[in-house]
Write an enzyme that holds these catalytic residues in place. Structure first.
Site, mmCIF file in Angstrom:
data_model
loop_
_atom_site.group_PDB
_atom_site.id
_atom_site.type_symbol
_atom_site.label_atom_id
_atom_site.label_comp_id
_atom_site.label_asym_id
_atom_site.label_seq_id
_atom_site.Cartn_x
_atom_site.Cartn_y
_atom_site.Cartn_z
ATOM 1 N N ARG A 261 0.848 -1.196 0.000
ATOM 2 C CA ARG A 261 0.000 0.000 0.000
ATOM 3 C C ARG A 261 0.881 1.243 0.000
ATOM 4 O O ARG A 261 1.847 1.322 0.755
ATOM 5 C CB ARG A 261 -0.931 0.001 1.219
ATOM 6 C CG ARG A 261 -1.903 -1.172 1.196
ATOM 7 C CD ARG A 261 -2.863 -1.177 2.353
ATOM 8 N NE ARG A 261 -3.690 -2.376 2.331
ATOM 9 C CZ ARG A 261 -4.576 -2.710 3.255
ATOM 10 N NH1 ARG A 261 -4.760 -1.916 4.298
ATOM 11 N NH2 ARG A 261 -5.276 -3.825 3.159
ATOM 12 N N ARG A 276 2.262 1.013 10.160
ATOM 13 C CA ARG A 276 1.791 1.419 8.833
ATOM 14 C C ARG A 276 2.963 1.362 7.851
ATOM 15 O O ARG A 276 3.721 2.312 7.714
ATOM 16 C CB ARG A 276 1.192 2.830 8.897
ATOM 17 C CG ARG A 276 0.310 3.183 7.698
ATOM 18 C CD ARG A 276 -0.323 4.553 7.893
ATOM 19 N NE ARG A 276 -1.251 4.577 9.002
ATOM 20 C CZ ARG A 276 -2.531 4.214 8.928
ATOM 21 N NH1 ARG A 276 -3.028 3.795 7.780
ATOM 22 N NH2 ARG A 276 -3.312 4.270 9.990
ATOM 23 N N GLU A 348 -6.408 -1.275 15.603
ATOM 24 C CA GLU A 348 -6.984 -2.227 14.651
ATOM 25 C C GLU A 348 -5.973 -3.291 14.245
ATOM 26 O O GLU A 348 -4.820 -2.999 13.927
ATOM 27 C CB GLU A 348 -7.461 -1.483 13.398
ATOM 28 C CG GLU A 348 -8.033 -2.395 12.327
ATOM 29 C CD GLU A 348 -8.074 -1.744 10.960
ATOM 30 O OE1 GLU A 348 -8.082 -2.490 9.970
ATOM 31 O OE2 GLU A 348 -8.067 -0.502 10.884
ATOM 32 N N SER A 351 -10.078 -6.406 10.066
ATOM 33 C CA SER A 351 -11.387 -5.910 9.626
ATOM 34 C C SER A 351 -12.090 -7.049 8.912
ATOM 35 O O SER A 351 -11.508 -7.674 8.012
ATOM 36 C CB SER A 351 -11.252 -4.721 8.676
ATOM 37 O OG SER A 351 -10.944 -3.540 9.368
ATOM 38 N N ARG A 389 1.081 -6.370 12.479
ATOM 39 C CA ARG A 389 0.444 -5.775 13.655
ATOM 40 C C ARG A 389 0.312 -6.798 14.778
ATOM 41 O O ARG A 389 0.364 -6.442 15.959
ATOM 42 C CB ARG A 389 -0.910 -5.184 13.286
ATOM 43 C CG ARG A 389 -0.781 -3.987 12.349
ATOM 44 C CD ARG A 389 -2.059 -3.190 12.250
ATOM 45 N NE ARG A 389 -1.850 -2.001 11.411
ATOM 46 C CZ ARG A 389 -2.666 -0.958 11.380
ATOM 47 N NH1 ARG A 389 -3.744 -0.946 12.141
ATOM 48 N NH2 ARG A 389 -2.416 0.078 10.593
#
Length: 425
Positions: A261, A276, A348, A351, A389
């Site tokens: 990303r 990130r 988070e 998801s 994560r």
């Protein structure tokens, strides 16, 4: 992708759904555009029918040696022949405009999704586990990691900002996490393991909703392929342009892949550590189901992700995202947030979303009920989990006063029985 027929049938309901997503009403404009397209299509069809009919009449006139009538008919055919390409081009242009407009509108939020603008309006559903009480000053993962083989400087030197190199014990722990997650999904939850491409064509990203709206968040190659931001893209597109037999459903697929990303909209956010990154590993779950099974499948998928966190004994909470915080393709999303003691907050880590038939319409993915006509499938996707994560969560929750990190019991078999990662002396 939205069904223009449903918008025509109930424009008020469509605009109400857009309002829940904080978007302006669009039904009137979309229906008017569709009416233009339908009128143009009808005019083109009428012109073609008239041209075919005139061609027969020309033959009859010539057989009757009526040259005056034949000439008049041929003039009309010539006029239609010149006009048809214009009508067809107008039909194509209006259709492309309508498709582009529909493709840019996010999925409708499910009825039980709370209305809201951002993460502050998300709803707490449940919590699991009790955060550990430490008898020493806790540190964040980026302070603990370097002594264990987490090399931020090498990653930056090789690839630039937001890249990290892992070596030694921390690299083994990272690998163990991915294998552990994938093994659980296959053995305990019935997912089929897949090793998919990580480079895909534009149409695959359109199908799952990343294109055209989020092109700037992706990495593109010089030969017009894209690096996947999540294995959801590769796995969901396995049913693209297919009509499945109902007996083939549900399909449950899982993959451990690198993901990429650009983080174009994340300047200044989580610039330290692994939270990130431009490149990260993730275990992804995808389910393809019939519409009547999608709500139960959403709960099943979310529980599979929660089970991994519980096996790792990491405290977490489940959040139901509000209408303003959901992803583009989602109709309902549960976020799982893991406790990070170094930050003293939940972050988070997964998801899990149901996309109803939104992606299926973009991919033309359908199934045929027994004795019935083909219908669009429902698609779901979820992280099971984001490996980087999870590594952060393990390091922070299992840290020791001497800088070592205890290895969770479920991961020890993947590390040859190793119980502690020791820092370099």
């Amino acid at each position: 992708m939205h069904d223009i027929r449903a918008i025509r049938d109930d424009p008020a309901a469509f605009d109400a759904a857009l309002a829940r997503r904080a978007l302006p009403a669009q039904a009137e404009w979309l229906v008017a555009l569709d009416e233009r397209r339908r009128r143009t299509t009808a005019a083109a069809q009428d012109a073609q029918t008239r041209r075919n009919d005139l061609s027969k009449q020309i033959g009859q006139a010539k057989a009757q040696k009526d040259e005056v009538r034949a000439t008049a008919l041929m003039a009309e055919v010539a006029d239609l022949k010149a006009r048809l390409p214009q009508l067809e081009e107008e039909e194509r242009a209006i259709g492309a405009e309508l498709d582009a407009a529909l493709a840019a509108i996010p999925n409708r939020a499910a009825a039980d999704v709370p209305e809201g603008k951002d993460e502050d309006d998300n709803r707490l559903v449940s919590e699991w586990g009790t955060p550990r009480a430490f008898d020493f000053d806790v540190r964040e993962h980026d302070a603990i990691g370097p002594a264990l083989g987490m090399d931020f400087e090498a990653g930056i030197a090789i690839a630039g900002a937001r890249f990290t190199l892992l070596r030694g014990g921390i690299a083994r722990l990272n690998r163990a996490l991915g294998q552990f997650m994938l093994d659980r999904l296959v053995a305990e939850h019935g997912y089929e393991e897949v090793a998919p491409p990580v480079l895909v064509r534009s149409e695959a990203l359109f199908g799952t909703g990343q294109l055209p709206k989020f092109a700037e968040d992706l990495f593109r190659t010089t030969d017009d392929r894209w690096l996947i931001p999540t294995a959801e893209v590769s796995l969901t597109n396995l049913v693209r342009e297919r009509v499945l037999v109902e007996g083939e459903l549900p399909l449950r697929l899982a993959a451990l892949t690198p993901c990429f990303r650009s983080e174009a909209g994340a300047a200044g956010r989580d610039t330290r550590g692994l939270i990130r990154q431009h490149q990260f590993d993730k275990v992804e779950m995808v389910s393809i189901v019939t519409p009547d099974a999608s709500d139960a499948e959403h709960e099943r998928m979310t529980r599979a992700a929660e089970g991994a966190l519980e096996a790792l004994e990491l405290p977490y909470r489940r959040m139901l995202l509000c209408s303003g915080d959901m992803g583009f393709s989602a109709a309902r999303t549960y976020d799982l947030e893991v406790w990070l003691p170094g930050q003293a907050r939940y972050r988070e880590i997964s998801s899990c979303s149901t996309c109803t038939d939104f992606q299926a319409r973009r991919m033309n993915a359908r199934y045929r009920p027994e004795g019935g006509k083909p219908q669009f499938v429902h698609t779901l996707n979820g992280s099971g989990l984001a490996v980087g994560r999870t590594l952060v969560a393990v390091i922070e929750n299992y840290q020791q006063a001497d800088g070592s990190v205890a290895v969770p019991a479920v991961l020890q078999p993947y590390l040859g029985g190793l119980t502690v990662l020791e820092p370099a002396r």
